[in-house]
Design an enzyme around this catalytic site. Structure first.
Site, PDB file in Angstrom:
ATOM      1  N   LEU A  42       0.830  -1.201   0.000  1.00  0.00           N
ATOM      2  CA  LEU A  42       0.000   0.000   0.000  1.00  0.00           C
ATOM      3  C   LEU A  42       0.867   1.254   0.000  1.00  0.00           C
ATOM      4  CD1 LEU A  42      -2.859   1.253   0.224  1.00  0.00           C
ATOM      5  CD2 LEU A  42      -2.583   1.163   2.710  1.00  0.00           C
ATOM      6  N   TYR A 154      -1.457  -3.227  15.824  1.00  0.00           N
ATOM      7  CA  TYR A 154      -1.893  -1.898  16.261  1.00  0.00           C
ATOM      8  C   TYR A 154      -1.606  -1.644  17.742  1.00  0.00           C
ATOM      9  CZ  TYR A 154      -4.514  -0.804  11.953  1.00  0.00           C
ATOM     10  OH  TYR A 154      -4.866  -0.506  10.667  1.00  0.00           O
ATOM     11  N   HIS A 209     -10.708   4.456   1.930  1.00  0.00           N
ATOM     12  CA  HIS A 209     -10.190   5.249   0.811  1.00  0.00           C
ATOM     13  C   HIS A 209     -11.271   5.600  -0.202  1.00  0.00           C
ATOM     14  CE1 HIS A 209      -9.923   1.319  -1.264  1.00  0.00           C
ATOM     15  NE2 HIS A 209      -9.906   2.015  -2.384  1.00  0.00           N
ATOM     16  N   GLU A 248     -15.187  -5.915 -10.017  1.00  0.00           N
ATOM     17  CA  GLU A 248     -13.780  -6.071 -10.385  1.00  0.00           C
ATOM     18  C   GLU A 248     -13.624  -7.229 -11.363  1.00  0.00           C
ATOM     19  OE1 GLU A 248     -10.779  -5.270  -7.045  1.00  0.00           O
ATOM     20  OE2 GLU A 248     -12.462  -6.205  -6.010  1.00  0.00           O
ATOM     21  N   HIS A 272     -16.794   0.192   2.402  1.00  0.00           N
ATOM     22  CA  HIS A 272     -16.914   1.131   1.283  1.00  0.00           C
ATOM     23  C   HIS A 272     -18.369   1.407   0.918  1.00  0.00           C
ATOM     24  CE1 HIS A 272     -12.724   0.427   1.078  1.00  0.00           C
ATOM     25  NE2 HIS A 272     -12.736  -0.603   0.268  1.00  0.00           N
ATOM     26  N   LYS A 365     -15.540 -10.228  -7.392  1.00  0.00           N
ATOM     27  CA  LYS A 365     -14.291 -10.406  -8.135  1.00  0.00           C
ATOM     28  C   LYS A 365     -14.540 -11.336  -9.317  1.00  0.00           C
ATOM     29  CE  LYS A 365     -10.881  -9.357  -4.589  1.00  0.00           C
ATOM     30  NZ  LYS A 365     -10.291  -8.264  -5.385  1.00  0.00           N
TER      31      LYS A 365
END
Length: 797
Positions: A42, A154, A209, A248, A272, A365
């Site tokens: 990323l 984390y 994102h 996708e 998303h 996908k």
């Protein structure tokens, strides 16, 4: 008091000087950005470019920066990887090459790699930042720590930052977190609690994102700027449905370890697409630029979401996925994944604005195209008397009315906002969006592009560049709060739990999938449009394409064979078993079912578990065809698999469950314990004439069935009903029904799934009755009822 003018001038001068000092201090602030996981995928693809764009945008505003790329690897190797990544950075279109080179050199000088593994490493980083700020003679404005690392890391990183990575008093701290934020509501809650013990809510920026994609980021401003024209249309009285789509063409190859854990719903829909749904559906705040009001209104949408049920979704899996999992994760040859790679979900919002309006969330996908969009389709009550050729171009009220936020890719190839010309002309900010003409011949959703007012960004920007800028400026409305995160998981977790045992519909992928994944709305439920209908194998002529295959009937070794993709095959077998059970109970009052072990039947067990209301479980006796000689709670135990995937989900009397007694007197399969004889006696006592109503078998790659193996005569003939055998693979000791007992059954079903079985399927099709070499060839029930169930991978390769 004698000179009031003097004091007034002095006061103004003093205030001006103080203001100038404050402004100078703000302009001279130093910002340190630490990118954790700086050598990862990323970071290489997006984050370093986003940081460079931030530098281009803000360096001229007086800020000083330092960029620290951090990871676990040694400094020399890490710096080499960072340098290689920084060489690929690009400048905005139109910037002079010489100026670009100069800025890249500046950015490279400000960027360095450092190893961050221990508490001492974080302490050293803190000392270096403080020394650097002091050396520059600047005040510290703040620090950004970007977590481009797996969530399991984390907590340790957060502990180090909290103890030795916080900036000096008066400076801000911003911690950026990448998904996945948990696996379900419980794990998300746990992760949120851990992070909350180190950071304040205002310090955390959870990245989705998609909220940085320009078309998505324009949804709320579009609604706000066009309130007068569109807000009264944006409701159940005028909207037919809302589609939120992300398709996708790529598959999950190379990422199956991640995908096996998360699947398409956790990967795309829960985050998303759900975030986009809230932007479309939320009530507009009075001030849409107020981040706090926006976040509160999004939370109201979550509170109004109707709970999801199993019938709210359809799921699929592209055909090659299980094979990819077997190869990448070293799974057994007959392993079948239940992870969905395609999902369509129907969402309803129980509010005055949206009651009854279906929101369709779709992602997958290995589909036919790569495209993302949000489509608000309005009801159309108009009827036009004249034919379409007389309609005004794009403006007739009989044409579809829709607003589309086109996220990217697809036929259009760029972000866009499209509004049907039979709707009001929208207003978009002219400094960032421009109206464009329609390329000839281009159609979207069955209409020429000329039917739409079409707007595209003046300058296209990568989503991460947008979000990194928002982080720098402290804009929280583009990120996920803890409260919204947990509300989303609370909404999705029940559906995910209900799908955990569901066999997804298989599709070949790409254009070959045809209409296999098409689905229909039926009230408050979704269902695939193509039902699992039986049809005969086509006669002579062109061979059918995979997209045309349904459930086919043919013959194999002179016995019937049912052919289909594995999802439909499992559903068909489960249906046949239920039908046989119902007939047996009606005729004899009970149903005796013997089940094989291994991984192939797991999907069948899960499918049978879904039939707990219709299947006559109260009158069904469950037996094992074979068992590994391991303790009953061992993961290798066939009974343990039966318990995990079927028994704990159904209501069957415990005295109707008959595990094989491989563990007796604290020993495993000892001859002197006579476990095989004990099981044979139990069968003879409980099952009339020792004749099972149905026996389910599998076929190994060496031609074995049950636990009867090639080159081993045990159990192939004789009087014994149950035998101890030896497997060529661990665990070697097994207990198995004998071939004579299997052949007494009223019906035998053989389930063969997976490409790994293709070779043995072809070999066995050509052999005769050779049970010593091919034990499966000895399965010839005296009743004559033998049916093979094969998926296309096993049958066609």
């Amino acid at each position: 008091m004698k000179h009031p003018g003097f004091w007034k001038i002095l006061t103004v001068a003093t205030c001006a000087a103080l203001l100038g000092c404050l402004q100078a201090g703000e302009l001279q602030g130093h910002v340190s950005i630490v990118l954790l996981g700086a050598t990862g995928d990323l970071a290489r693809k997006y984050l370093w470019q986003g940081l460079f764009q931030l530098y281009l945008d803000e360096a001229g505003n007086g800020y000083r920066f330092s960029f620290h790329g951090a990871a676990l690897m040694a400094p020399t190797q890490g710096q080499q990887l960072i340098d290689k990544t920084l060489e690929t950075l690009s400048c905005p279109q139109g910037m002079a090459a010489s100026h670009c080179t100069e800025l890249k050199e500046q950015f490279l000088q400000l960027s360095q790699y450092r190893q961050l593994k221990t508490a001492e490493d974080y302490q050293a980083l803190n000392r270096d930042i403080e020394a650097h700020v002091q050396q520059e003679g600047l005040r510290e404005a703040g620090r950004i720590f970007y977590f481009s690392v797996p969530p399991f890391a984390y907590a340790d990183i957060a502990r180090h930052i909290n103890s030795s990575g916080r900036p000096s008093p008066g400076a801000w701290l911003r911690v950026v977190l990448e998904k996945p934020f948990g696996h379900d509501h419980g794990s998300a809650q746990q992760l949120a609690t851990e992070l909350g013990s180190f950071f304040q809510e205002e310090e955390m920026y959870r990245v989705d994102h998609y909220l940085g994609k320009q078309a998505v980021a324009q949804i709320l401003p579009f609604r706000d700027q066009n309130r007068k024209a569109f807000d009264h249309l944006w409701s159940r009285h005028h909207v037919e449905r809302v589609e939120i789509i992300m398709k996708e063409t790529v598959d999950a190859e190379g990422r199956t370890s991640f995908y096996e854990e998360y699947g398409v719903i956790r990967d795309v829909l829960q985050n998303h697409l759900t975030e986009i749904l809230t932007l479309v559906a939320m009530e507009l705040p009075h001030n849409a630029s107020d981040p706090g009001a926006t976040l509160r209104h999004k939370l109201q949408v979550f509170r109004a979401l109707r709970g999801l049920r199993r019938g709210s979704a359809v799921v699929g899996q592209y055909q090659a996925y299980s094979e990819q999992v077997r190869q990448e994760l070293q799974k057994p040859g007959d392993f079948q994944s239940l992870t969905p790679t395609f999902a369509g979900v129907l969402v309803h919002i129980d509010s005055l604005r949206w009651e009854g309006v279906p929101f369709l969330l779709v992602s997958g996908k290995a589909l036919d195209e790569r495209v993302g969009y949000v489509r608000v389709l309005f009801r159309n009550q108009a009827y036009c008397v004249q034919s379409e050729k007389h309609w005004a171009t794009g403006q007739s009220q009989c044409l579809p009315r829709q607003v589309i936020f086109y996220i990217g890719h697809g036929d259009l190839g760029h972000p866009a906002v499209l509004v049907s010309r039979n709707l009001p002309r929208p207003r978009l900010p002219s400094d960032s969006w421009k109206e464009v003409g329609a390329p000839p011949g281009l159609h979207l959703f069955g209409r020429p592009l000329s039917d739409f007012y079409t707007y595209r960004p003046v300058t296209e920007r990568d989503a991460y560049s947008v979000l990194i800028s928002h982080i720098f400026h402290g804009r929280k409305d583009s990120f996920i709060t803890t409260e919204n995160l947990l509300a989303s998981w609370r909404f999705w977790t029940p559906l995910l739990d209900s799908l955990a045992r569901e066999a997804p519909r298989h599709y070949p992928g790409g254009a070959e999938s045809g209409h296999l994944l098409d689905f229909e709305l039926r009230g408050s439920q979704l269902s695939f449009a193509q039902q699992q209908l039986e049809q005969l194998v086509p006669g002579p002529g062109a061979a059918p394409m995979p997209s045309e295959f349904r459930i086919l009937n043919a013959t194999y070794r002179e016995s019937p064979v049912v052919l289909s993709w594995s999802a439909e095959l499992i559903a068909k077998l489960a249906s046949d078993i239920e039908a046989a059970a119902t007939r047996a109970v009606q005729r004899f009052g009970r149903f005796h079912l013997a089940l094989s072990g291994g991984s192939s039947p797991v999907a069948l067990f899960q499918q049978l578990a879904l039939r707990h209301f219709t299947f006559p479980w109260a009158h069904t006796h469950l037996w094992l065809v074979d068992e590994r000689c391991v303790p009953p709670m061992d993961p290798e135990s066939n009974f343990q698999a039966l318990q995990a995937h079927l028994l704990q989900h159904i209501r069957v009397p415990y005295f109707n469950i008959h595990p094989m007694p491989v563990y007796r007197h604290q020993r495993l399969c000892a001859e002197e314990d006579q476990g095989a004889q004990h099981y044979a006696q139990e069968i003879a006592t409980q099952v009339a004439n020792s004749t099972f109503d149905l026996v389910l078998l599998g076929m190994g790659t060496d031609g074995h069935t049950a636990s009867l193996f090639p080159q081993s005569p045990t159990g192939l003939d004789g009087e014994q009903l149950v035998v101890l055998t030896t497997s060529p693979a661990e665990p070697r000791q097994r207990m198995s029904l004998s071939l004579p007992l299997i052949n007494r059954a009223r019906r035998v079903a053989v389930l063969v799934i997976g490409r790994m079985k293709h070779e043995v399927t072809m070999l066995v099709s050509r052999v005769g009755h050779e049970p010593k070499k091919w034990p499966i060839s000895g399965v010839l029930p005296t009743s004559g009822q033998l049916v093979w169930y094969m998926d296309y991978e096993a049958f066609l390769g």
